[in-house]
Design an enzyme around this catalytic site. Sequence first.
Site, short mmCIF file in Angstrom:
data_model
loop_
_atom_site.label_atom_id
_atom_site.label_comp_id
_atom_site.label_asym_id
_atom_site.label_seq_id
_atom_site.Cartn_x
_atom_site.Cartn_y
_atom_site.Cartn_z
N ARG A 37 19.84 99.38 14.66
CA ARG A 37 20.21 99.53 13.43
C ARG A 37 19.09 100.26 12.59
NH1 ARG A 37 23.55 95.11 14.34
NH2 ARG A 37 25.77 95.28 13.87
N VAL A 239 48.96 87.97 23.01
CA VAL A 239 49.41 89.18 22.66
C VAL A 239 49.38 89.90 23.82
CG1 VAL A 239 48.69 91.22 21.36
CG2 VAL A 239 48.79 88.57 19.66
N MET A 321 27.43 80.36 20.04
CA MET A 321 27.06 81.61 18.56
C MET A 321 26.83 81.68 17.50
SD MET A 321 28.47 84.32 21.01
CE MET A 321 28.66 84.84 22.58
N HIS A 447 25.52 59.27 -7.90
CA HIS A 447 26.61 59.12 -8.21
C HIS A 447 27.11 59.78 -9.32
CE1 HIS A 447 31.02 57.03 -8.79
NE2 HIS A 447 30.54 57.26 -10.18
P1 FAD Z 1 22.44 89.55 16.60
O1 FAD Z 1 22.16 89.22 14.96
O2 FAD Z 1 23.64 90.33 17.25
O3 FAD Z 1 21.15 90.41 16.32
C1 FAD Z 1 20.71 91.05 17.79
C2 FAD Z 1 20.22 92.63 17.95
O4 FAD Z 1 20.41 93.13 18.97
C3 FAD Z 1 21.05 93.90 16.63
O5 FAD Z 1 20.80 93.70 15.34
C4 FAD Z 1 21.58 95.22 17.69
O6 FAD Z 1 21.46 95.72 17.10
C5 FAD Z 1 20.19 95.03 18.46
N1 FAD Z 1 20.27 95.48 19.61
C6 FAD Z 1 20.73 95.19 20.48
N2 FAD Z 1 20.73 95.70 21.91
C7 FAD Z 1 19.69 96.21 22.06
C8 FAD Z 1 18.85 97.17 22.14
N3 FAD Z 1 19.38 97.57 23.46
N4 FAD Z 1 17.89 97.81 21.88
C9 FAD Z 1 17.61 97.83 20.42
N5 FAD Z 1 17.70 96.59 19.70
C10 FAD Z 1 18.84 96.24 20.32
N6 FAD Z 1 26.71 82.50 12.66
C11 FAD Z 1 26.64 81.55 12.12
O7 FAD Z 1 25.84 80.75 11.93
N7 FAD Z 1 26.66 81.11 10.38
C12 FAD Z 1 28.20 82.32 9.34
O8 FAD Z 1 28.47 81.73 8.66
C13 FAD Z 1 28.35 83.15 11.51
N8 FAD Z 1 29.49 84.30 10.61
C14 FAD Z 1 29.28 84.88 11.50
C15 FAD Z 1 30.51 86.01 10.59
C16 FAD Z 1 31.17 87.26 11.25
C17 FAD Z 1 31.73 88.39 10.98
C18 FAD Z 1 30.12 87.33 12.82
C19 FAD Z 1 30.55 88.56 13.73
C20 FAD Z 1 29.36 86.53 13.16
C21 FAD Z 1 29.31 85.45 13.01
N9 FAD Z 1 28.25 84.12 12.84
C22 FAD Z 1 27.61 83.50 11.90
C23 FAD Z 1 27.21 84.18 13.96
C24 FAD Z 1 25.59 85.07 13.82
O9 FAD Z 1 26.21 86.14 13.51
C25 FAD Z 1 25.23 84.53 15.03
O10 FAD Z 1 25.63 84.07 15.89
C26 FAD Z 1 24.23 85.60 15.46
O11 FAD Z 1 24.03 86.70 14.49
C27 FAD Z 1 22.68 85.98 16.78
O12 FAD Z 1 22.04 86.32 16.53
P2 FAD Z 1 20.78 86.96 17.69
O13 FAD Z 1 19.85 87.34 16.77
O14 FAD Z 1 21.07 86.05 18.80
O15 FAD Z 1 21.88 88.28 17.63
P1 NAI Z 2 36.27 81.86 18.45
O1 NAI Z 2 35.70 81.32 19.92
O2 NAI Z 2 35.03 81.55 17.40
O3 NAI Z 2 37.24 82.55 18.60
C1 NAI Z 2 38.61 82.95 19.75
C2 NAI Z 2 39.74 82.16 19.33
O4 NAI Z 2 40.51 82.96 19.90
C3 NAI Z 2 39.98 80.69 19.92
O5 NAI Z 2 40.42 79.58 19.31
C4 NAI Z 2 40.67 81.16 21.15
O6 NAI Z 2 41.18 79.82 22.28
C5 NAI Z 2 41.48 82.07 20.72
N1 NAI Z 2 41.88 83.48 21.92
C6 NAI Z 2 41.25 83.86 22.64
N2 NAI Z 2 41.47 84.67 23.73
C7 NAI Z 2 42.83 84.77 23.11
C8 NAI Z 2 43.89 85.51 23.13
N3 NAI Z 2 44.16 86.46 24.31
N4 NAI Z 2 45.44 85.54 22.78
C9 NAI Z 2 45.20 84.76 21.68
N5 NAI Z 2 43.86 83.58 21.10
C10 NAI Z 2 42.80 84.30 21.94
O7 NAI Z 2 35.60 83.36 18.25
P2 NAI Z 2 35.67 84.09 17.08
O8 NAI Z 2 35.98 83.56 16.23
O9 NAI Z 2 36.26 85.70 17.48
O10 NAI Z 2 33.69 84.26 16.93
C11 NAI Z 2 32.82 84.17 17.63
C12 NAI Z 2 31.89 83.74 17.43
O11 NAI Z 2 30.81 84.11 15.92
C13 NAI Z 2 32.26 82.18 17.23
O12 NAI Z 2 32.74 81.71 17.78
C14 NAI Z 2 30.83 81.89 16.59
O13 NAI Z 2 30.41 81.46 17.37
C15 NAI Z 2 30.78 82.82 15.41
N6 NAI Z 2 30.73 83.16 14.56
C16 NAI Z 2 30.52 82.28 13.56
C17 NAI Z 2 30.76 81.89 12.26
C18 NAI Z 2 30.00 80.95 11.13
O14 NAI Z 2 29.30 80.06 11.49
N7 NAI Z 2 30.71 79.65 9.84
C19 NAI Z 2 31.50 82.58 11.82
C20 NAI Z 2 32.41 83.89 12.32
C21 NAI Z 2 32.15 83.72 13.37
#
Ligand code: FAD
Ligand code: NAI
Length: 468
Positions: A37, A239, A321, A447
């Site tokens: 990125r 689905v 994750m 409190h």
């Molecule tokens: P990532 O953040 O995925 O970073 C990996 C990086 O590696 C990426 O920037 C990618 O571009 C780079 N990369 C991959 N392959 C290559 C390559 N070959 N060369 C160069 N660069 C590369 N977690 C929380 O704890 N709290 C939250 O509120 C939360 N909300 C989330 C909401 C959403 C919508 C999503 C999708 C995830 C959320 N998560 C949340 C999960 C969190 O984003 C991930 O657990 C976290 O980002 C993982 O960190 P990481 O460093 O392992 O990987």
């Molecule tokens: P998730 O694992 O939290 O939830 C996926 C849900 O989809 C589960 O309830 C599962 O039973 C269901 N499911 C799986 N296959 C299905 C199917 N074919 N049809 C219908 N339901 C199905 O995964 P999600 O929401 O995609 O998030 C991924 C990960 O990202 C989370 O597990 C979390 O680790 C991280 N994340 C963390 C956040 C936070 O910390 N607030 C916010 C968003 C993501």
Amino acid sequence: MSEQEFDVVVIGAGPGGYVCAIRCAQLGLKTACIDKRAELGGTCLNIGCIPSKALLQSSELYEQAAAHLGPHGIGVKGVELDLATMMKRKDRVVETLTKGIAGLFRKNKITAFHGKAHVTGKQTVEVETENGAEVLKAKNIVIATGSDSVNLPGIEIDEQRIVSSTGALSLHAVPKHLVVVGAGFIGLEMGSVWRRLGSDVTVVEFLERITPTMDGDLAKELQKLLKEQGMTFRLGTKVSAVEQAASGLKVSVEPAKGGDAETIDCDVVLVAIGRRAHTAGLGLEDVGVVLDGRGMVEIDHRFGTNIDGIYAIGDCVRGPMLAHKAEDEGVAVAEIIAGQAGHVNYGVIPGVIYTAPEAAGIGKIEDELKTDGIAYNSGVFPFMANSRARTYDQTEGFVKVLADARTDRVLGVHIIGANAGELIAEVAVAMEFGASAEDIARTCHAHPTFSEAVKEAALAVGKRAIHF
Ligand code: FAD
Ligand code: NAI
């Protein structure tokens, strides 16, 4: 093709990778960090934690202003949604934070490379940058490449009408009817955003319950509250197809156990059924690094792969994750590389769903204790008996403390209620120090605060809650 040498090359600049790079630099190691990125911060800052929380905050304010200020004696007329401005604010928050990481890299003298990385040898990484290929030699390589969303087989994500979380963070209009597939973290958070902004939201979940990794009582309460807010749940349902029609989308669903299919009409489908490790195309297998059947990098307790000097952390390895888990692993592996004793306590990693109210958990869930045959005492305290919650009109939910029946040591705490994500931090500290429920119960809490509910739940373990 230029060649440079480093002590550590980190692939991926998400919370795992960038934190690891900063800690390595603090420890005096010459460090490079690569991301494909243009912006640093990974999934979390660019398309995950941060933009989703920005939209959760804006949409909550919108709903408050539109519907919940009356009882406070505040009349608001003509509340209007300006979605484009809301999205711009979210983008600004993201930009400020990703630029902040670039600033931290400069401060710590970390060399950032932007481009796709390949591991080409046990101590060599090649990066395809805009200006051509760079070869980086490193004594240590840390894989921190994160994860990608899982797709439903046969259903193509176009990020316009059939979206992953990335598309759901940037819709140009409020869907009339949003079908969310998966009642997990993303489905419930993004479903909440769009419901608050005006969508009808139907959540289709394969299992008979929502949020399978959270405590069962918490999940039931969360589902009840989200249903009261207007979300529709179709549990035990899968689905099987999504058809694009001129009028919108037709989602075919059927009972997970088998049975008749039916069709749900909607205009946007969000697929949120989990994430998988992002390791394909990195060249890991070519240098002999072992991956498991799901593409996760296999590591030992020191984050080492089977190849000396190659480590892996974050979403691309086992465990929850979560950004903070990735960050802690980043610090630990940096310290291990520097010859110190880096360590992560996997028993004390909080998980928070940022719905309203928030749901947070840490340690063991009650079902796990039952399955493992561990004798425990449980103390529950409802927020309706908490005075601060009353003053806020946020009396939904409860705190549940699970403590070992023999030693009273806190084994798990599960909180659903306002500020649950903040309240869980006190419990994390207590658990890290091996606290008993009695320790929390005897700690003076200010409190009136929501945190008194944590103290009361700890008191309830010994059947001596004062206010309930
Ligand atoms: P990532 O953040 O995925 O970073 C990996 C990086 O590696 C990426 O920037 C990618 O571009 C780079 N990369 C991959 N392959 C290559 C390559 N070959 N060369 C160069 N660069 C590369 N977690 C929380 O704890 N709290 C939250 O509120 C939360 N909300 C989330 C909401 C959403 C919508 C999503 C999708 C995830 C959320 N998560 C949340 C999960 C969190 O984003 C991930 O657990 C976290 O980002 C993982 O960190 P990481 O460093 O392992 O990987
Ligand atoms: P998730 O694992 O939290 O939830 C996926 C849900 O989809 C589960 O309830 C599962 O039973 C269901 N499911 C799986 N296959 C299905 C199917 N074919 N049809 C219908 N339901 C199905 O995964 P999600 O929401 O995609 O998030 C991924 C990960 O990202 C989370 O597990 C979390 O680790 C991280 N994340 C963390 C956040 C936070 O910390 N607030 C916010 C968003 C993501």
